[in-house]
Design a protein around this motif. Structure first.
Motif, PDB file in Angstrom:
ATOM      1  N   UNK A 138     -32.595  43.853  71.393  1.00 26.11           N
ATOM      2  CA  UNK A 138     -32.002  44.975  72.123  1.00 26.11           C
ATOM      3  C   UNK A 138     -32.833  45.419  73.317  1.00 26.11           C
ATOM      4  N   UNK A 139     -34.020  44.832  73.489  1.00 26.61           N
ATOM      5  CA  UNK A 139     -34.867  45.173  74.634  1.00 26.61           C
ATOM      6  C   UNK A 139     -35.206  43.917  75.409  1.00 26.61           C
ATOM      7  N   UNK A 140     -36.498  43.572  75.438  1.00 25.42           N
ATOM      8  CA  UNK A 140     -36.905  42.359  76.149  1.00 25.42           C
ATOM      9  C   UNK A 140     -37.535  41.348  75.201  1.00 25.42           C
ATOM     10  N   UNK A 141     -37.424  40.073  75.548  1.00 24.86           N
ATOM     11  CA  UNK A 141     -38.149  39.022  74.832  1.00 24.86           C
ATOM     12  C   UNK A 141     -39.520  38.864  75.513  1.00 24.86           C
ATOM     13  N   UNK A 142     -39.590  38.144  76.630  1.00 20.68           N
ATOM     14  CA  UNK A 142     -40.887  37.876  77.268  1.00 20.68           C
ATOM     15  C   UNK A 142     -41.378  39.070  78.100  1.00 20.68           C
ATOM     16  N   UNK A 143     -42.610  39.476  77.821  1.00 25.10           N
ATOM     17  CA  UNK A 143     -43.320  40.467  78.642  1.00 25.10           C
ATOM     18  C   UNK A 143     -44.563  39.748  79.137  1.00 25.10           C
ATOM     19  N   UNK A 144     -44.519  39.221  80.348  1.00 24.41           N
ATOM     20  CA  UNK A 144     -45.601  38.361  80.835  1.00 24.41           C
ATOM     21  C   UNK A 144     -46.309  39.074  81.973  1.00 24.41           C
ATOM     22  N   UNK A 165     -29.727  34.258  72.665  1.00 22.64           N
ATOM     23  CA  UNK A 165     -28.388  34.682  72.265  1.00 22.64           C
ATOM     24  C   UNK A 165     -28.419  36.175  71.959  1.00 22.64           C
ATOM     25  N   UNK A 166     -27.619  36.948  72.649  1.00 19.95           N
ATOM     26  CA  UNK A 166     -27.586  38.404  72.476  1.00 19.95           C
ATOM     27  C   UNK A 166     -28.966  39.026  72.690  1.00 19.95           C
ATOM     28  N   UNK A 208     -32.634  41.558  77.616  1.00 15.53           N
ATOM     29  CA  UNK A 208     -33.456  41.059  78.722  1.00 15.53           C
ATOM     30  C   UNK A 208     -34.316  39.922  78.190  1.00 15.53           C
ATOM     31  N   UNK A 209     -34.084  38.700  78.677  1.00 15.85           N
ATOM     32  CA  UNK A 209     -34.932  37.585  78.240  1.00 15.85           C
ATOM     33  C   UNK A 209     -36.366  37.799  78.705  1.00 15.85           C
ATOM     34  N   UNK A 210     -36.525  38.586  79.772  1.00 17.12           N
ATOM     35  CA  UNK A 210     -37.866  38.927  80.239  1.00 17.12           C
ATOM     36  C   UNK A 210     -37.870  40.350  80.781  1.00 17.12           C
ATOM     37  N   UNK A 215     -31.089  27.949  77.484  1.00 16.87           N
ATOM     38  CA  UNK A 215     -29.658  28.262  77.373  1.00 16.87           C
ATOM     39  C   UNK A 215     -29.476  29.742  77.052  1.00 16.87           C
ATOM     40  N   UNK A 216     -28.402  30.298  77.525  1.00 22.07           N
ATOM     41  CA  UNK A 216     -28.158  31.733  77.385  1.00 22.07           C
ATOM     42  C   UNK A 216     -26.742  32.013  76.897  1.00 22.07           C
ATOM     43  N   UNK A 217     -26.638  32.919  75.944  1.00 21.95           N
ATOM     44  CA  UNK A 217     -25.329  33.413  75.534  1.00 21.95           C
ATOM     45  C   UNK A 217     -25.407  34.931  75.458  1.00 21.95           C
ATOM     46  N   UNK A 218     -24.600  35.627  76.226  1.00 25.04           N
ATOM     47  CA  UNK A 218     -24.616  37.097  76.262  1.00 25.04           C
ATOM     48  C   UNK A 218     -26.029  37.636  76.388  1.00 25.04           C
ATOM     49  N   UNK A 219     -26.820  37.032  77.300  1.00 29.18           N
ATOM     50  CA  UNK A 219     -28.230  37.396  77.450  1.00 29.18           C
ATOM     51  C   UNK A 219     -28.628  37.463  78.909  1.00 29.18           C
TER      52      UNK A 219
END
Ligand SMILES: *[C@@H]1O[C@H](CO)[C@@H](O)[C@H](O)[C@H]1NC(C)=O
Length: 380
Positions: free
Chosen positions: A278-284, A298-299, A302-304, A336-340
């Motif tokens: 529900x927030x971010x995956x990568x924080x770089x 997927x869902x 924010x991927x980053x 790959x991205x789905x709803x992301x």
């Protein structure tokens, strides 16, 4: 008669030491070559105290878990003050005022006069060098306490173990797996869930060569810093000289730091499945260097996290991905991205850092979708 006797001996032997009581497979990527306890005769702790002692002593050991080791209550409870930085609603985590954290970092947060938590969760068990910690089948569960690989410990494998229920209501109630000053560590087929703070944390000291593979980082919780059932404190990699292979992991129901990357960390994130974030995956951020390929988002809102200073090669174009081959030994796979949201970054200058290193292979993101079925403990 003779035959019967031999069969009985074999059966007795098999019930205590089965062929499965050994590390399965071998590490890929940066921790390739790790042997852990090697061919040491397996030991089978029966009490929490025995487990602590086997993990910390100076012998090479293969330590096999055949049941749940429940540490809750083993060190009693602690009552302290705390705060509510994310509010006092029922789905929110509270924070223990550890080292005056509330006073120093959340001065405006509502005060909580009294928090009682399980003392054993706060500090993990120390693991010495040359150890394999493995679970038998789906029996290897450690409840209420994590592990620490610190102060120069080297050559350690944790495989097929679940860490769970470490003061999940309270930030600063404990981490599951901590590395801070280590080398050659392989964390494989491990499940972490219901953790107070970080599921896996590589602190600021150099943890050198690390592979995290086939793990399930399960952030589903009733106590979240984002108050939404998703755990914020996922994976934290800020070592001063770290190379981390993150491959084939299922990282789900988190809302941040999945992973956070900084310090001086080279991260190869390959074929992971990020789901329901529900927030971010990568924080770089500054010093973080990430090559991310063949991952599925997927869902993931924010991927980053945007606007940070880290360096990312996000493998977005099959044309430029051929630049990976020189240093990683293969063309990078597309994410790959789905709803992301998208993971972006075209910093090819970090690719040469893989030169001469053990680099994990990469499958397509389509293949990586199967990670949901294979990651975690009990699936070897
Ligand atoms: C670990 O094993 C290596 C290789 O056998 C040995 O050189 C080293 O001293 C061991 N470390 C410890 C702390 O026993």
């Amino acid at each position: 008669m003779k035959y019967t006797f031999i069969a009985a001996v074999v059966a007795a032997f098999a019930s205590s030491v089965s062929a499965a009581d050994a590390v399965s497979g071998a590490a890929e990527g940066f921790a390739k070559g790790v042997t852990g306890g090697g061919s040491a005769t397996p030991v089978y702790p029966s009490t929490t105290t025995e487990l602590i002692n086997y993990l910390k002593d100076s012998s090479a050991r293969v330590i096999v878990l055949t049941k749940t080791f429940d540490f809750t209550g083993t060190e009693g409870t602690t009552t302290s003050s705390g705060c509510a930085p994310w509010g006092t609603a029922s789905g929110c985590q509270l924070a223990i005022n550890k080292d005056d954290w509330c006073t120093n970092y959340e001065p405006n947060a509502a005060k909580v006069s009294s928090i009682t938590y399980d003392t054993a969760g706060v500090l993990g068990m120390t693991i010495g060098s040359n150890k394999s910690l493995i679970g038998q089948g789906s029996k290897g569960v450690i409840k209420g306490k994590g592990v620490r690989i610190v102060s120069g410990a080297k050559n350690i494998i944790i495989q097929n173990v679940r860490f769970t229920d470490i003061n999940p209501e309270y930030v600063w109630g404990g981490d599951a797996i901590t590395l801070n000053g280590a080398d050659l560590v392989w964390i494989d087929h491990v499940t972490t869930d219901l953790i107070a703070r970080q599921h896996i944390v590589l602190g600021n000291s150099a943890s050198n060569r690390v592979t995290i593979s086939n793990c399930e980082i399960n952030g589903a919780t009733a106590w979240s810093a984002t108050c939404d059932g998703h755990h914020y404190w996922g994976l934290y990699f800020t070592g001063s000289n770290d190379m981390v292979t993150l491959k084939d992991n299922y990282i789900h129901h988190t809302s941040g730091r999945s992973p956070k990357v900084g310090g001086n960390t080279l991260l190869h994130a390959v074929n992971n499945y990020f789901y329901a974030n529900t927030g971010h995956a990568f924080e770089v951020d500054t010093g973080g260097k990430v090559v991310a390929e063949g991952n599925v988002f997927q869902n993931v809102v924010a991927a980053m996290q945007s606007g940070l200073a880290g360096q990312i090669y996000a493998s977005a174009s099959s044309t430029t991905n051929t630049q990976c081959k020189t240093y990683l030994g293969h063309n990078c796979e597309l994410n790959a991205y789905g709803s992301s949201g998208a993971l972006t970054g075209t910093d090819t200058s970090i690719l040469s850092l893989f030169s001469g290193k053990n680099v994990a292979s990469a499958d397509t993101a389509t293949t990586a979708k199967n990670v949901v079925n294979t990651a975690g403990y009990g699936k070897l």
